[in-house]
Design a protein around this motif. Structure first.
Motif, PDB file in Angstrom:
ATOM      1  N   GLU A  86       0.837  -1.208   0.000  1.00  0.00           N
ATOM      2  CA  GLU A  86       0.000   0.000   0.000  1.00  0.00           C
ATOM      3  C   GLU A  86       0.873   1.260   0.000  1.00  0.00           C
ATOM      4  O   GLU A  86       0.555   2.246  -0.686  1.00  0.00           O
ATOM      5  N   LEU A  87       1.956   1.224   0.780  1.00  0.00           N
ATOM      6  CA  LEU A  87       2.862   2.374   0.813  1.00  0.00           C
ATOM      7  C   LEU A  87       3.558   2.556  -0.535  1.00  0.00           C
ATOM      8  O   LEU A  87       3.671   3.684  -1.036  1.00  0.00           O
ATOM      9  N   ASN A  88       3.995   1.461  -1.135  1.00  0.00           N
ATOM     10  CA  ASN A  88       4.600   1.525  -2.476  1.00  0.00           C
ATOM     11  C   ASN A  88       3.621   2.098  -3.497  1.00  0.00           C
ATOM     12  O   ASN A  88       4.006   2.883  -4.379  1.00  0.00           O
ATOM     13  N   ALA A  89       2.357   1.717  -3.391  1.00  0.00           N
ATOM     14  CA  ALA A  89       1.341   2.112  -4.378  1.00  0.00           C
ATOM     15  C   ALA A  89       1.151   3.623  -4.450  1.00  0.00           C
ATOM     16  O   ALA A  89       0.774   4.157  -5.500  1.00  0.00           O
ATOM     17  N   ILE A  90       1.424   4.332  -3.333  1.00  0.00           N
ATOM     18  CA  ILE A  90       1.253   5.793  -3.358  1.00  0.00           C
ATOM     19  C   ILE A  90       2.600   6.514  -3.459  1.00  0.00           C
ATOM     20  O   ILE A  90       2.664   7.735  -3.294  1.00  0.00           O
ATOM     21  N   GLY A  91       3.662   5.743  -3.722  1.00  0.00           N
ATOM     22  CA  GLY A  91       4.956   6.375  -3.992  1.00  0.00           C
ATOM     23  C   GLY A  91       6.035   6.162  -2.951  1.00  0.00           C
ATOM     24  O   GLY A  91       7.203   6.477  -3.196  1.00  0.00           O
ATOM     25  N   TYR A  92       5.687   5.650  -1.773  1.00  0.00           N
ATOM     26  CA  TYR A  92       6.695   5.416  -0.747  1.00  0.00           C
ATOM     27  C   TYR A  92       7.689   4.339  -1.174  1.00  0.00           C
ATOM     28  O   TYR A  92       7.295   3.299  -1.708  1.00  0.00           O
ATOM     29  N   MET A 151       9.881   4.231  -3.535  1.00  0.00           N
ATOM     30  CA  MET A 151      10.297   4.165  -4.937  1.00  0.00           C
ATOM     31  C   MET A 151      11.681   4.816  -5.104  1.00  0.00           C
ATOM     32  O   MET A 151      11.993   5.793  -4.400  1.00  0.00           O
ATOM     33  N   PRO A 152      12.497   4.321  -6.014  1.00  0.00           N
ATOM     34  CA  PRO A 152      13.891   4.798  -6.142  1.00  0.00           C
ATOM     35  C   PRO A 152      14.067   6.313  -6.203  1.00  0.00           C
ATOM     36  O   PRO A 152      14.954   6.857  -5.562  1.00  0.00           O
ATOM     37  N   ASP A 153      13.228   7.007  -6.965  1.00  0.00           N
ATOM     38  CA  ASP A 153      13.400   8.457  -7.103  1.00  0.00           C
ATOM     39  C   ASP A 153      12.373   9.263  -6.304  1.00  0.00           C
ATOM     40  O   ASP A 153      12.206  10.461  -6.527  1.00  0.00           O
ATOM     41  N   SER A 154      11.708   8.596  -5.363  1.00  0.00           N
ATOM     42  CA  SER A 154      10.645   9.258  -4.607  1.00  0.00           C
ATOM     43  C   SER A 154      11.190   9.979  -3.386  1.00  0.00           C
ATOM     44  O   SER A 154      12.109   9.503  -2.718  1.00  0.00           O
ATOM     45  N   GLY A 155      10.602  11.122  -3.085  1.00  0.00           N
ATOM     46  CA  GLY A 155      10.947  11.847  -1.869  1.00  0.00           C
ATOM     47  C   GLY A 155      10.199  11.317  -0.662  1.00  0.00           C
ATOM     48  O   GLY A 155      10.429  11.767   0.464  1.00  0.00           O
ATOM     49  N   LEU A 156       9.280  10.383  -0.899  1.00  0.00           N
ATOM     50  CA  LEU A 156       8.534   9.757   0.197  1.00  0.00           C
ATOM     51  C   LEU A 156       9.385   8.612   0.728  1.00  0.00           C
ATOM     52  O   LEU A 156       9.419   7.518   0.173  1.00  0.00           O
ATOM     53  N   ARG A 157      10.076   8.867   1.846  1.00  0.00           N
ATOM     54  CA  ARG A 157      11.069   7.929   2.367  1.00  0.00           C
ATOM     55  C   ARG A 157      10.415   6.755   3.090  1.00  0.00           C
ATOM     56  O   ARG A 157       9.543   6.936   3.946  1.00  0.00           O
ATOM     57  N   LEU A 158      10.850   5.569   2.735  1.00  0.00           N
ATOM     58  CA  LEU A 158      10.413   4.343   3.399  1.00  0.00           C
ATOM     59  C   LEU A 158      11.656   3.515   3.721  1.00  0.00           C
ATOM     60  O   LEU A 158      12.336   3.023   2.822  1.00  0.00           O
ATOM     61  N   ASP A 159      11.957   3.392   4.997  1.00  0.00           N
ATOM     62  CA  ASP A 159      13.098   2.600   5.443  1.00  0.00           C
ATOM     63  C   ASP A 159      12.609   1.451   6.317  1.00  0.00           C
ATOM     64  O   ASP A 159      11.576   1.566   6.990  1.00  0.00           O
ATOM     65  N   LEU A 160      13.350   0.368   6.322  1.00  0.00           N
ATOM     66  CA  LEU A 160      13.016  -0.793   7.146  1.00  0.00           C
ATOM     67  C   LEU A 160      14.052  -0.965   8.250  1.00  0.00           C
ATOM     68  O   LEU A 160      15.208  -0.557   8.105  1.00  0.00           O
ATOM     69  N   VAL A 161      13.621  -1.567   9.347  1.00  0.00           N
ATOM     70  CA  VAL A 161      14.499  -1.831  10.485  1.00  0.00           C
ATOM     71  C   VAL A 161      14.579  -3.326  10.723  1.00  0.00           C
ATOM     72  O   VAL A 161      13.552  -4.007  10.814  1.00  0.00           O
ATOM     73  N   TYR A 162      15.809  -3.817  10.827  1.00  0.00           N
ATOM     74  CA  TYR A 162      16.047  -5.234  11.117  1.00  0.00           C
ATOM     75  C   TYR A 162      16.593  -5.388  12.528  1.00  0.00           C
ATOM     76  O   TYR A 162      17.538  -4.712  12.919  1.00  0.00           O
ATOM     77  N   ASN A 163      15.957  -6.248  13.324  1.00  0.00           N
ATOM     78  CA  ASN A 163      16.487  -6.681  14.616  1.00  0.00           C
ATOM     79  C   ASN A 163      16.727  -8.185  14.552  1.00  0.00           C
ATOM     80  O   ASN A 163      15.847  -8.913  14.084  1.00  0.00           O
ATOM     81  N   PRO A 164      17.860  -8.684  15.034  1.00  0.00           N
ATOM     82  CA  PRO A 164      18.060 -10.132  15.058  1.00  0.00           C
ATOM     83  C   PRO A 164      16.944 -10.837  15.842  1.00  0.00           C
ATOM     84  O   PRO A 164      16.423 -10.287  16.813  1.00  0.00           O
ATOM     85  N   SER A 165      16.611 -12.046  15.418  1.00  0.00           N
ATOM     86  CA  SER A 165      15.514 -12.792  16.059  1.00  0.00           C
ATOM     87  C   SER A 165      15.993 -13.683  17.190  1.00  0.00           C
ATOM     88  O   SER A 165      15.205 -14.412  17.783  1.00  0.00           O
ATOM     89  N   ILE A 177       8.142  -5.438  -3.932  1.00  0.00           N
ATOM     90  CA  ILE A 177       8.195  -4.366  -2.941  1.00  0.00           C
ATOM     91  C   ILE A 177       9.550  -3.674  -3.000  1.00  0.00           C
ATOM     92  O   ILE A 177      10.587  -4.324  -3.132  1.00  0.00           O
ATOM     93  N   GLN A 178       9.525  -2.338  -2.881  1.00  0.00           N
ATOM     94  CA  GLN A 178      10.757  -1.557  -2.856  1.00  0.00           C
ATOM     95  C   GLN A 178      10.787  -0.674  -1.605  1.00  0.00           C
ATOM     96  O   GLN A 178       9.742  -0.290  -1.078  1.00  0.00           O
ATOM     97  N   PHE A 179      12.010  -0.364  -1.156  1.00  0.00           N
ATOM     98  CA  PHE A 179      12.198   0.547  -0.024  1.00  0.00           C
ATOM     99  C   PHE A 179      13.557   1.222  -0.196  1.00  0.00           C
ATOM    100  O   PHE A 179      14.335   0.842  -1.066  1.00  0.00           O
ATOM    101  N   HIS A 180      13.833   2.222   0.621  1.00  0.00           N
ATOM    102  CA  HIS A 180      15.077   2.976   0.449  1.00  0.00           C
ATOM    103  C   HIS A 180      16.262   2.362   1.195  1.00  0.00           C
ATOM    104  O   HIS A 180      17.222   1.934   0.590  1.00  0.00           O
TER     105      HIS A 180
END
Length: 351
Positions: free
Chosen positions: A190-196, A198-212, A237-240
């Motif tokens: 859903e976030l990707n669909a509105i531009g979050y 995307m490679p050249d998008s200013g709508l920043r989407l970052d992911l956080v990884y914690n060890p399990s 799915i894409q993210f920054h």
């Protein structure tokens, strides 16, 4: 998988003084391992000093729709601590006058605070350079009243930083609960669909990884490549960026370490991975953490251990940037988590 917070279960580890007692005694008291203070003293980095404030991190409530195994906040549906609009207004007064360039809203699930949208709307007017909301993703699909969150984030140019333990269902659900992976994937789409994201998008989407488990994260750059490849191939799915964050030995992760008999081994791993180069850029030196009731801490972890700032300014209502700058940072053995390997902060590696 726990379904209640440590507080709800009335665990002794729900008490910060019990956590600090464990971190101060045993292998640190008997000299098997050096204390964090003695370690940073070896390289003349004690006392740690606060520098110019860049990031104001505000925890607007411990309530959450998830009960994650590693959560250092001990958040969950049963936590009722929520920031009031009055305290939010005090934070807004500071935001308008501070030199900080980043506003970082966290929780729990910050979106569950009934005044969350009002706060975002008001804070957005202040013209902060980077406006972060830390979302667990599943909140977007938790209830119809949250379904429009992606559009709300876009309207206010919010930088979305989202928890994503792994690109596979098994590892994600193990840490965060059954069904979390599928809901997270749906939210990311859903976030990707509105531009979050995307490679050249200013709508920043970052992911956080914690060890399990009871181990340190791998190389952040390598993991980012693996995450991007897998999420793109499997779900388009894409993210920054991916931020790799070390689990600190406090709250529910400390509970897990003790229950699994991994506490001492994990502390040995942290101390052995200690990197003096990471100390200079730990997040407590340029960040101020504000609790749900307005009290000030050097970082989110100190907030959970109830270790307030070493300053006569203790509350957001009496905020004074000059008095807070240059203060001595309050430390304990959990600080090894932020200085292991390439270092760890809410923005990922630091060295």
């Amino acid at each position: 998988m726990a379904t209640q917070s440590l507080h709800k279960r009335e665990s002794d580890l729900a008490q910060s003084n019990r956590q600090l007692e464990i971190l101060s005694n045993g292998i640190f008291q008997n000299g098997e391992l050096p204390t964090f203070k003695s370690k940073i003293s070896e390289t003349n980095q004690f006392p740690l000093k606060a520098k110019k404030l860049e990031i104001l991190q505000i925890n607007i409530g411990y309530m959450c729709n998830q009960v994650c195994e590693h959560c250092h906040v001990d958040a969950g549906p049963d936590r009722k601590e929520i920031m009031t609009r009055e305290t939010m207004q005090q934070c807004l007064d500071v935001i308008k006058n501070t030199g900080a360039h980043t506003l970082d809203l966290t929780g729990g699930a910050p979106e569950m605070n009934p005044d969350f949208r009002w706060f975002v709307e008001e804070a957005a007017k202040a013209g902060i350079k980077d406006f972060i909301v830390r979302s667990n993703l599943t909140i977007i699909r938790a209830n119809k009243k949250y379904y429009d969150l992606p559009e709300f984030f876009k309207k206010h140019n919010v930088h979305v930083v989202s928890s994503m333990p792994h690109w596979t269902r098994g590892k994600t659900d193990k840490q965060r609960g059954d069904g979390v992976f599928d809901k997270s994937i749906k939210a990311l789409l859903e976030l990707n669909a509105i531009g979050y994201g995307m490679p050249d998008s200013g709508l920043r989407l970052d992911l956080v990884y914690n060890p399990s488990g009871a181990f340190l994260p791998g190389d952040q750059a390598s993991m980012e490549k693996d995450f991007k490849k897998a999420l793109k191939e499997d779900f388009d799915i894409q993210f920054h960026n991916l931020f790799a964050i070390t689990n600190l030995p406090i709250s529910r992760f400390l509970d897990y370490l003790i229950a699994s008999e991994n506490y001492e081994d994990y502390m040995y791993a942290l101390v052995e991975a200690y990197n003096p180069a990471a100390v200079a850029n730990v997040m407590c030196t340029n960040t101020l953490s504000v609790s749900w009731d307005g009290y000030l801490f050097d970082c989110d972890f100190n907030q959970m251990l109830e270790l307030p700032v070493n300053s006569r300014v203790k509350h957001i209502s009496e905020y004074n940037e000059e008095l807070l700058e240059g203060r001595n940072i309050v430390i304990s053995q959990h600080c090894y988590g932020c200085t292991a390997g390439a270092g760890s902060s809410c923005q990922g590696i630091v060295a």
